[in-house]
Write a protein that holds these residues in place. Structure first.
Motif, PDB file in Angstrom:
ATOM      1  N   ARG A 120       0.834  -1.207   0.000  1.00 52.01           N
ATOM      2  CA  ARG A 120       0.000   0.000   0.000  1.00 52.01           C
ATOM      3  C   ARG A 120       0.864   1.251   0.000  1.00 52.01           C
ATOM      4  NH1 ARG A 120      -3.434  -1.931   3.597  1.00 52.01           N
ATOM      5  NH2 ARG A 120      -2.290  -0.976   5.298  1.00 52.01           N
ATOM      6  N   SER A 121       1.903   1.245   0.823  1.00 54.07           N
ATOM      7  CA  SER A 121       2.773   2.412   0.903  1.00 54.07           C
ATOM      8  C   SER A 121       3.509   2.643  -0.417  1.00 54.07           C
ATOM      9  CB  SER A 121       3.763   2.209   2.067  1.00 54.07           C
ATOM     10  OG  SER A 121       4.967   2.846   1.803  1.00 54.07           O
ATOM     11  N   GLU A 124       1.185   4.247  -2.812  1.00 60.02           N
ATOM     12  CA  GLU A 124       0.952   5.647  -2.494  1.00 60.02           C
ATOM     13  C   GLU A 124       2.137   6.510  -2.917  1.00 60.02           C
ATOM     14  OE1 GLU A 124      -0.108   5.627   1.638  1.00 60.02           O
ATOM     15  OE2 GLU A 124      -2.031   4.660   1.188  1.00 60.02           O
ATOM     16  N   GLN A 125       3.355   6.035  -2.630  1.00 52.97           N
ATOM     17  CA  GLN A 125       4.540   6.823  -2.992  1.00 52.97           C
ATOM     18  C   GLN A 125       4.629   7.058  -4.492  1.00 52.97           C
ATOM     19  OE1 GLN A 125       8.439   6.161  -0.991  1.00 52.97           O
ATOM     20  NE2 GLN A 125       7.370   4.444  -0.062  1.00 52.97           N
ATOM     21  N   ARG A 127       1.992   7.097  -6.420  1.00 57.36           N
ATOM     22  CA  ARG A 127       0.664   7.622  -6.783  1.00 57.36           C
ATOM     23  C   ARG A 127      -0.055   6.694  -7.759  1.00 57.36           C
ATOM     24  NH1 ARG A 127       3.393  13.068  -7.570  1.00 57.36           N
ATOM     25  NH2 ARG A 127       3.758  13.702  -5.421  1.00 57.36           N
ATOM     26  N   GLN A 129      -2.167   4.305  -6.330  1.00 56.35           N
ATOM     27  CA  GLN A 129      -3.119   3.584  -5.465  1.00 56.35           C
ATOM     28  C   GLN A 129      -4.487   3.424  -6.100  1.00 56.35           C
ATOM     29  OE1 GLN A 129      -1.719   6.543  -4.852  1.00 56.35           O
ATOM     30  NE2 GLN A 129      -2.726   7.688  -3.233  1.00 56.35           N
TER      31      GLN A 129
END
Lengths: 264, 345
Positions: A120-121, A124-125, A127, A129
């Motif tokens: 998930r991280s 997100e990093q 972009r 997601q």
């Protein structure tokens, strides 16, 4: 406390492809590998990743030679993004990023909470997601490279090796991708063709010519008209007009037509 | 196309597999009732119960024998072959990174056929047993030859497929040469029938042998399931994900080759099962091998039980080789897979 290459060489078919290269990146810095086609950039990255064994010299992680580490231990520290990867398998973005957890998983156990959090991280990093469920095959070239970087981040590496990750990308995606690489807090070694992008984004540059490191230092130290003429055989004008006074390279046409052309 | 159950947790897969096992058991019981001599599912259960020591079946010895000695071993062998070929196909597709790979891509079936015809023509030993031994040895010979060829031409995955094609051609030519030069027409017919895949005339020993091979291979492959995932983007990518590529690949190739050789020597070269069913399973549970391999095994088992039932009842009393039926079903499905695997854009 980092990755270090000590005089590494790799020989194939009696030719030295990489010839006694030293590399000692500062933690969390971005190192650019420059050089013409066939100068040994990709091979050097493979040696750093331990995908190929060195013919001589040694790559160390925190002082321990790669050859003494299990592949899994290496993969938990060093992640690699290749220039162009393909698969026939119909995979979602989430599946691809999840591959980054392979070195962290035990045999025959499903993904743990830590695995899910890392994936998930990473999404997100980078972009990505909102694209987790999308099929990898429907992504554009730039998005595929972002997903590969997300997969690499899911490995939670301290060193990230990238082999011409901006090839085949338009300029917007090239800038985007390199800004992403610089932003993430890992030591990156990145093979690049574009001298201006290298000058803009890298803290340190190493120039390879026929397998040897012919220059190393900050972009301003390395990118000179003489060096570009020497290594690439082209004329250029280098000015300190880049961002933060970094060098900006403008190529000049050949001063005179090469001999074989003049014969006509 | 996203997989139906790819995102479900461990429970989703457990329910799927539990359901699959029930369907498989019912399929086996139903399949046995097809054919002459009017059996019903209850009779099948009764005979099985009797043989594991749970009371009397009340069936005549003849009808009990039909269930226990003929149809049950045959149907179970169909299930084991379907499961094994499916799993081997899935492994080959992943290791060779080719969605059109199958268990025979490295020349195993053609090597088996050469070994089998040598036994038939040479008259070494007699009957199915020696035929199977010949086929098994032939399969191993061709696999070894393909590995040597692969190493000689550079050892990459693409080269391995080409070496497999070369090995397949060589052994097919050898088989044709032996059949044309030395076999009479009756022998030829027998060999041809067997080559197309046949589950008839099997016995409990064969079933147990194949089942043991299947279980062993499945355990090894499941232990390596996560490593198999890492091969998605190629050998170098697998290496950077912490997989010992050469060791893992050698182990899995050897295990699948041994299982394929065992199944081929028991039932001939049943085509298309190993090519298609991994794709069907992938459509249900997604590409992760931890779920893919058991699902492929279940789908393959159920599929081949029914195909064999069709093969032996459709033109009864004449039996169609099961490989012919899988190919008749397989070719349209194959075209579908080709169509789906077109590169987008």
């Amino acid at each position: 406390m980092s990755m270090r290459a000590e005089n590494v060489s790799w020989r194939a078919g009696g030719r030295m492809i990489v010839d006694g290269v030293r590399l000692d990146p500062d933690p969390n810095s971005t190192v650019g590998l420059l050089g013409p086609n066939g100068s040994g950039k990709s091979t050097l990255l493979r040696l750093l990743a331990g995908v190929r064994a060195t013919s001589s010299g040694v790559v160390r992680l925190d002082g321990v030679p790669l050859s003494e580490l299990h592949r899994k231990e290496v993969a938990r520290r060093v992640a690699v993004v290749e220039q162009h990867v393909t698969t026939e398998v119909d995979m979602s973005v989430l599946d691809v990023v999840g591959l980054g957890r392979v070195p962290h998983r035990r045999t025959w156990t499903g993904p743990s909470a830590a695995d899910d959090a890392a994936v998930r991280s990473a999404l997100e990093q980078t972009r990505m997601q909102d694209r987790a469920e999308q099929s990898w095959h429907t992504l554009s070239g730039g998005e595929r490279q972002r997903v590969q970087i997300a997969r690499a981040l899911a490995q939670q590496p301290r060193e990230l090796l990238l082999d011409e990750p901006t090839n085949h990308l338009d300029i917007r995606h090239q800038l985007d991708l390199l800004a992403l690489v610089v932003r993430i807090p890992v030591t990156s070694v990145i093979a690049l063709h574009d001298l201006n992008l290298a000058a803009m984004f890298c803290d340190h540059l190493v120039v390879l010519g026929e397998g040897r490191a012919v220059a190393a230092g900050s972009p301003a130290q390395v990118l000179t008209e003489e060096l570009i003429a020497d290594v690439y055989g082209v004329r250029s004008a280098v000015t300190p007009d880049g961002p933060d006074g970094r060098p900006s390279v403008r190529f000049l046409p050949f001063a005179h037509a090469p001999d074989d052309v003049r014969a006509f | 196309m996203s997989a139906l159950l790819a995102r479900s947790g461990g429970w989703g897969a457990a329910v799927l597999w539990g359901g699959g096992l029930v369907v498989l058991a019912v399929s086996v019981a139903l399949a046995i009732t097809f054919g002459p001599s009017d059996l019903v599912v209850g009779d099948v259960w009764a005979v099985v119960a009797e043989h594991v020591g749970l009371g009397e079946s009340g069936l005549s010895q003849l009808r009990g024998g039909i269930v226990w000695q003929l149809r049950l071993p045959r149907t179970l062998l169909a299930a084991v072959c379907g499961a094994g070929l499916g799993v081997c196909g899935a492994i080959m597709q992943s290791l060779l990174r080719n969605s059109l790979a199958d268990p025979f891509v490295l020349g195993i079936s053609s090597g088996a056929s050469t070994g089998a015809v040598l036994v038939v023509v040479g008259g070494v030993g007699a009957g199915m047993a020696s035929l199977s031994v010949g086929a098994f040895l032939g399969a191993l010979c061709s696999f070894a030859l393909v590995l040597l060829l692969t190493r000689a031409v550079g050892g990459t995955t693409d080269r391995m497929i080409l070496a497999g094609v070369a090995g397949m051609q060589l052994f097919s030519a050898l088989t044709s040469f032996i059949v044309m030069s030395f076999a009479d027409s009756k022998q030829t017919r027998g060999v041809l029938f067997w080559l197309l895949g046949s589950l008839s005339g099997t016995d409990w020993f064969t079933v147990w042998l194949c089942l043991s091979a299947l279980v062993l291979a499945l355990v090894v492959c499941l232990v390596k399931a996560t490593a198999l995932d890492a091969f998605t983007f190629g050998n170098d990518a697998a290496s950077t994900l912490g997989v010992s590529v050469v060791r893992t690949r050698s182990l899995l190739l050897t295990v699948t080759a041994l299982l394929t050789a065992t199944l081929v020597s028991a039932a001939g070269a049943i085509g298309f099962v190993g090519l298609l069913l991994p794709h069907a399973a992938r459509a249900v549970v997604g590409p992760g091998h931890r779920k893919l391999l058991p699902t492929t095994a279940l789908v393959g088992a159920i599929f081949l039980v029914w195909v064999d039932t069709v093969a032996r009842t459709l033109m009864a009393p004449q039996e169609i080789p099961v490989g012919v039926v899988t190919s008749l079903v397989g070719v349209p499905a194959f075209v579908f897979v080709l169509h789906r695997s077109r590169k987008p854009r």
